[in-house]
Design a protein around this motif. Structure first.
Motif, PDB file in Angstrom:
ATOM      1  N   GLU A  72       0.849  -1.187   0.000  1.00 27.04           N
ATOM      2  CA  GLU A  72       0.000   0.000   0.000  1.00 27.04           C
ATOM      3  C   GLU A  72       0.887   1.240   0.000  1.00 27.04           C
ATOM      4  OE1 GLU A  72      -3.312   0.260  -0.252  1.00 27.04           O
ATOM      5  OE2 GLU A  72      -3.389  -1.923  -0.500  1.00 27.04           O
ATOM      6  N   ALA A  73       0.641   2.141  -0.927  1.00 33.06           N
ATOM      7  CA  ALA A  73       1.453   3.359  -1.017  1.00 33.06           C
ATOM      8  C   ALA A  73       1.333   4.177   0.257  1.00 33.06           C
ATOM      9  CB  ALA A  73       1.012   4.193  -2.212  1.00 33.06           C
ATOM     10  N   ILE A  74       2.429   4.818   0.645  1.00 34.34           N
ATOM     11  CA  ILE A  74       2.405   5.701   1.799  1.00 34.34           C
ATOM     12  C   ILE A  74       2.195   7.136   1.333  1.00 34.34           C
ATOM     13  CG2 ILE A  74       3.900   4.158   3.116  1.00 34.34           C
ATOM     14  CD1 ILE A  74       6.173   6.183   2.711  1.00 34.34           C
ATOM     15  N   ALA A  75       1.760   7.986   2.239  1.00 32.79           N
ATOM     16  CA  ALA A  75       1.480   9.386   1.921  1.00 32.79           C
ATOM     17  C   ALA A  75       2.769  10.204   1.926  1.00 32.79           C
ATOM     18  CB  ALA A  75       0.502   9.960   2.944  1.00 32.79           C
ATOM     19  N   PRO A  76       2.774  11.366   1.264  1.00 33.98           N
ATOM     20  CA  PRO A  76       3.907  12.287   1.411  1.00 33.98           C
ATOM     21  C   PRO A  76       4.111  12.628   2.881  1.00 33.98           C
ATOM     22  CG  PRO A  76       2.463  13.012  -0.356  1.00 33.98           C
ATOM     23  CD  PRO A  76       1.743  11.906   0.358  1.00 33.98           C
ATOM     24  N   SER A  77       5.349  12.970   3.241  1.00 38.04           N
ATOM     25  CA  SER A  77       5.672  13.237   4.635  1.00 38.04           C
ATOM     26  C   SER A  77       6.604  14.426   4.746  1.00 38.04           C
ATOM     27  CB  SER A  77       6.335  12.013   5.273  1.00 38.04           C
ATOM     28  OG  SER A  77       6.819  12.298   6.565  1.00 38.04           O
ATOM     29  N   THR A  78       6.452  15.166   5.845  1.00 41.06           N
ATOM     30  CA  THR A  78       7.426  16.202   6.203  1.00 41.06           C
ATOM     31  C   THR A  78       8.042  15.900   7.564  1.00 41.06           C
ATOM     32  OG1 THR A  78       5.650  17.571   7.149  1.00 41.06           O
ATOM     33  CG2 THR A  78       6.258  17.975   4.850  1.00 41.06           C
ATOM     34  N   ASP A  79       7.914  14.655   8.018  1.00 41.80           N
ATOM     35  CA  ASP A  79       8.449  14.253   9.315  1.00 41.80           C
ATOM     36  C   ASP A  79       9.962  14.109   9.267  1.00 41.80           C
ATOM     37  OD1 ASP A  79       5.847  14.111  10.178  1.00 41.80           O
ATOM     38  OD2 ASP A  79       5.712  11.931  10.023  1.00 41.80           O
ATOM     39  N   ASP A  80      10.588  14.226  10.414  1.00 41.81           N
ATOM     40  CA  ASP A  80      12.026  13.979  10.519  1.00 41.81           C
ATOM     41  C   ASP A  80      12.237  12.498  10.814  1.00 41.81           C
ATOM     42  OD1 ASP A  80      14.717  14.588  10.500  1.00 41.81           O
ATOM     43  OD2 ASP A  80      14.772  15.115  12.633  1.00 41.81           O
ATOM     44  N   ALA A  81      11.879  11.667   9.829  1.00 45.93           N
ATOM     45  CA  ALA A  81      11.890  10.225  10.036  1.00 45.93           C
ATOM     46  C   ALA A  81      11.890   9.517   8.696  1.00 45.93           C
ATOM     47  CB  ALA A  81      10.663   9.802  10.847  1.00 45.93           C
ATOM     48  N   VAL A  82      12.273   8.238   8.727  1.00 51.35           N
ATOM     49  CA  VAL A  82      12.110   7.359   7.571  1.00 51.35           C
ATOM     50  C   VAL A  82      10.765   6.669   7.704  1.00 51.35           C
ATOM     51  CG1 VAL A  82      12.940   5.260   6.444  1.00 51.35           C
ATOM     52  CG2 VAL A  82      14.569   7.000   7.180  1.00 51.35           C
ATOM     53  N   ARG A  83       9.940   6.770   6.673  1.00 51.40           N
ATOM     54  CA  ARG A  83       8.624   6.137   6.662  1.00 51.40           C
ATOM     55  C   ARG A  83       8.609   5.047   5.594  1.00 51.40           C
ATOM     56  NH1 ARG A  83       7.001   7.749  11.519  1.00 51.40           N
ATOM     57  NH2 ARG A  83       6.576   9.987  11.699  1.00 51.40           N
ATOM     58  N   VAL A  84       8.010   3.880   5.926  1.00 46.27           N
ATOM     59  CA  VAL A  84       7.873   2.761   4.997  1.00 46.27           C
ATOM     60  C   VAL A  84       6.445   2.237   5.078  1.00 46.27           C
ATOM     61  CG1 VAL A  84      10.305   2.099   5.034  1.00 46.27           C
ATOM     62  CG2 VAL A  84       8.751   1.154   6.746  1.00 46.27           C
ATOM     63  N   PRO A  85       6.008   1.416   4.130  1.00 50.72           N
ATOM     64  CA  PRO A  85       4.626   0.933   4.154  1.00 50.72           C
ATOM     65  C   PRO A  85       4.334   0.032   5.350  1.00 50.72           C
ATOM     66  CG  PRO A  85       5.612   0.642   1.984  1.00 50.72           C
ATOM     67  CD  PRO A  85       6.721   0.995   2.924  1.00 50.72           C
ATOM     68  N   THR A 559       9.739   7.501   2.503  1.00 54.43           N
ATOM     69  CA  THR A 559      10.090   8.921   2.599  1.00 54.43           C
ATOM     70  C   THR A 559      11.209   9.073   3.622  1.00 54.43           C
ATOM     71  OG1 THR A 559       8.364   9.324   4.258  1.00 54.43           O
ATOM     72  CG2 THR A 559       7.788   9.713   1.949  1.00 54.43           C
ATOM     73  N   VAL A 560      12.008  10.128   3.456  1.00 57.40           N
ATOM     74  CA  VAL A 560      13.195  10.305   4.290  1.00 57.40           C
ATOM     75  C   VAL A 560      13.080  11.560   5.146  1.00 57.40           C
ATOM     76  CG1 VAL A 560      14.685   9.018   2.728  1.00 57.40           C
ATOM     77  CG2 VAL A 560      14.414  11.480   2.406  1.00 57.40           C
ATOM     78  N   PRO A 561      14.013  11.741   6.091  1.00 56.05           N
ATOM     79  CA  PRO A 561      13.932  12.877   7.026  1.00 56.05           C
ATOM     80  C   PRO A 561      14.126  14.233   6.352  1.00 56.05           C
ATOM     81  CG  PRO A 561      15.314  11.126   7.906  1.00 56.05           C
ATOM     82  CD  PRO A 561      15.065  10.796   6.473  1.00 56.05           C
ATOM     83  N   ARG A 562      13.965  15.253   7.149  1.00 56.75           N
ATOM     84  CA  ARG A 562      14.047  16.635   6.662  1.00 56.75           C
ATOM     85  C   ARG A 562      15.451  16.976   6.164  1.00 56.75           C
ATOM     86  NH1 ARG A 562      10.734  19.257  11.810  1.00 56.75           N
ATOM     87  NH2 ARG A 562       8.675  18.460  11.187  1.00 56.75           N
ATOM     88  N   GLY A 563      15.460  17.657   5.035  1.00 56.06           N
ATOM     89  CA  GLY A 563      16.730  18.105   4.456  1.00 56.06           C
ATOM     90  C   GLY A 563      17.492  17.038   3.705  1.00 56.06           C
TER      91      GLY A 563
END
Length: 632
Positions: A72-85, A559-563
């Motif tokens: 399942e696709a994950i949403a865009p993120s602006t978190d300071d974290a790595v996000r995976v499904p 998605t990856v962390p900020r910066g």
């Protein structure tokens, strides 16, 4: 790609003054968008139209395959974290400063490690990589370190320049080779002591091979040949070696002397100004005092991960450009290497070996030293040709000022100008489809070189090209092409056919897995990555997506962390562990501000989240909780 030392990404600024036509000048400006592809009014066929006619199709039809994208696709993120499904886990390993042997010097979170310590630690800003299998649960990871962030690398940033600082910076560049092993009980990947573990830095002795030797007059310098730097993407050969690419070498050279750049220095972006200012402490980097040192960089470098005593070898037959990739494949027993030159308005190249690579190896010769380098020209009818960069042919003659093949390869950009190659919007990574040998190229962004190949002016989002070599033979000298996907936000560009599950911008890294999934990684400039700016406000942090090359279905996977950007991709042999790199977390960003030596955590504190620490580039291993193959 290097951005840390300037406000404007140098890759976005063209240094190509040639009169070669942009693709916008070659093709009709009357273009229409059809089915996600861009079609010239003159009649270039899209994938679907080509399939109906049986002509000009970019890929061969294959047998129906099961659905490739099972997550399942994950949403865009602006978190300071790595996000995976959901159903996946992400593990951080070998961040910058990790000792490559268990008894080595530990990372100091205040940035006070010395140059001598950095030489025994994992380098900075992880990029391209490859895992060479040892056993079913272990392998040697060869890993690029593209550059260093002066704010994070030292306790006081770049306030002063000393020889020790230069030495620590050069030690942070280069390559790490380390043994990784997956624990059978925990399932976690761990760094293990091994006789293979080593660092290759900007001070490691190197050799030159092929038409350009270290003794060439334009390579004679005030020091012995050594080092590799700004190592961006990479590749691996059928004979088990690692090839690493030298990209933005020009930014390391500068001078305080009176200096006027030559035509060739200008062509490669060399000026008196250096963001690092190493020349103030070390004359090696003074372009006025040591001008030929710059000619020793911009090459593809071969490293044998299984021979720690072997010197890295710069394979000069592949040309001297700002290599973003070196994707190796083979056809008819011949080795083929694709490489992009990462700067706006530059070209994509292909090296074709002159015969069986196995026979060359049997003669103790390198297949990368013997062959022909080509540069691509994209035609207005959806076809393309590879133009040879050979001394004595076409424009590359003595009468036109070319001395020999070594001269052509040292001045590769000018040679490509002379033969009439097609300018592109920042050509970067290349991937070859294992199923049908189609070739994919990321174009990250640009001022807009126009036409069907580069359909936007300007092009802030980038896109991905695809081409099919004649008869599916990667040694062929002609091809047909299409635009695989236009990146961007349909809210600002109606030509973009992406939605909430797959909106993305600035494609950079790209690669296939063994099952035929195409993985796409993004590198959004931090000057664009802002929550308030129109254009990128809906896209969020940089991401990795997976695509089905046949259906063009695309889903956001990570998605990856900020910066940070996400870069580098390799798999364990069983396809159940995916390795990616998180580069420059915490870099200065329009959205979140800029780190300082007093507050290095202003943008990000990933991955340690230590209140007294600093952000660190690192490798991330992704596994599926049920033990299945990644992406299934």
């Amino acid at each position: 790609m290097t951005r840390v030392i300037v406000d404007v990404d140098p890759d976005d600024v063209p240094s190509n003054p040639s009169g070669n036509r942009h693709i916008r000048d070659v093709l009709s400006r009357r273009a229409v968008i059809v089915g996600g592809g861009v079609v010239a009014a003159a009649g270039f066929m899209t994938t679907s139209a080509a399939a109906k006619s049986g002509k000009g199709k970019p890929s061969k039809p294959g047998k129906p395959k099961p659905k490739l994208l099972g997550f399942e696709a994950i949403a865009p993120s602006t978190d300071d974290a790595v996000r995976v499904p959901e159903g996946y886990s992400a593990q951080v390993i070998i961040p910058w400063g990790t000792p490559i042997h268990s008894r080595g010097p530990q990372f100091k979170k205040d940035g006070s490690n010395t140059a001598a310590e950095q030489r025994r630690q994992i380098g900075a800003h992880h990029d391209g990589m490859h895992l060479f299998p040892l056993t079913g649960s272990s392998g040697l990871l060869a890993l690029n370190h593209e550059y260093i962030d002066t704010t994070l690398h030292y306790t006081d940033g770049s306030a002063t320049i000393t020889q020790e600082k230069v030495d620590k910076a050069t030690a942070g560049h280069g390559i790490s080779v380390v043994k990784l092993e997956r624990d059978k009980r925990s399932g976690k990947w761990e760094l293990k002591d091994s006789r293979y573990n080593r660092r290759v830095t900007t001070d490691t002795p190197v050799e030159f091979s092929g038409p350009v030797r270290a003794s060439h007059p334009l390579l004679r310098s005030n020091n012995a040949p050594k080092g590799t730097l700004n190592n961006c993407s990479s590749g691996y050969t059928p004979w088990g070696t690692y090839v690493t690419c030298e990209e933005n070498f020009n930014g390391y050279f500068g001078t305080d002397e009176a200096f006027t750049a030559t035509t060739e220095q200008k062509r490669y972006g060399i000026t008196a100004t250096s963001g690092y200012n190493w020349h103030k402490a070390d004359a090696r980097w003074d372009i006025a005092k040591n001008p030929n040192e710059a000619n020793r960089f911009g090459w593809v470098v071969e490293i044998d991960p299984f021979d720690p005593k072997a010197a890295p070898v710069k394979r000069t037959a592949l040309g001297r450009v700002k290599h973003e990739s070196a994707t190796v494949t083979e056809s008819k027993g011949q080795v083929v290497v694709y490489t992009g030159d990462d700067q706006d308005g530059e070209y994509v190249y292909k090296f074709v070996g002159d015969g069986s690579w196995r026979k060359r190896r049997a003669k103790r010769q390198s297949p990368l030293d013997h062959g022909t380098l080509y540069v691509a020209k994209f035609n207005d009818d959806g076809s393309g040709v590879w133009l040879p960069l050979e001394f004595g042919k076409g424009a590359l003659t003595a009468a036109n000022g070319w001395a020999d093949q070594a001269d052509v390869l040292i001045r590769t950009r000018s040679a490509a100008d002379a033969v009439g190659a097609t300018k592109l919007d920042r050509p970067e990574w290349v991937a070859v489809n294992p199923d049908n040998k189609d070739v994919y190229l990321t174009l990250t962004n640009g001022v807009g070189n126009g036409g069907t190949v580069n359909p936007r002016k300007p092009n802030p989002y980038g896109h991905i090209l695809r081409w099919h070599e004649k008869n599916g033979d990667n040694t062929a000298l002609s091809f047909t092409w299409d635009v695989f996907v236009l990146a961007g936000d349909p809210a600002y560009d109606p030509a973009v056919q992406l939605g909430p599950d797959n909106i993305f911008g600035s494609p950079d890294g790209i690669g296939f897995d063994a099952d035929g999934r195409l993985w796409i990684q993004t590198d959004i400039s931090n000057t664009s990555q802002t929550l308030a700016s129109k254009g990128y406000d809906n896209i969020g942090n940089c991401a990795m997506l997976a695509a089905d090359p046949e259906t063009k279905e695309i889903k956001r996977f990570l998605t990856v962390p900020r910066g940070a950007e996400v870069t580098g991709i390799t798999f364990a042999a069983d396809g159940r562990s995916l390795f990616v790199n998180v580069q420059h977390p915490g870099e200065a960003s329009t959205a979140w501000g800029a780190p300082t030596p007093a507050n290095p955590r202003a943008v990000s504190n990933w991955p340690d989240f230590d209140p007294a620490g600093r952000p660190r580039s690192a490798t991330v291993v992704i596994t599926k909780n049920d033990g299945g193959k990644i992406g299934s």
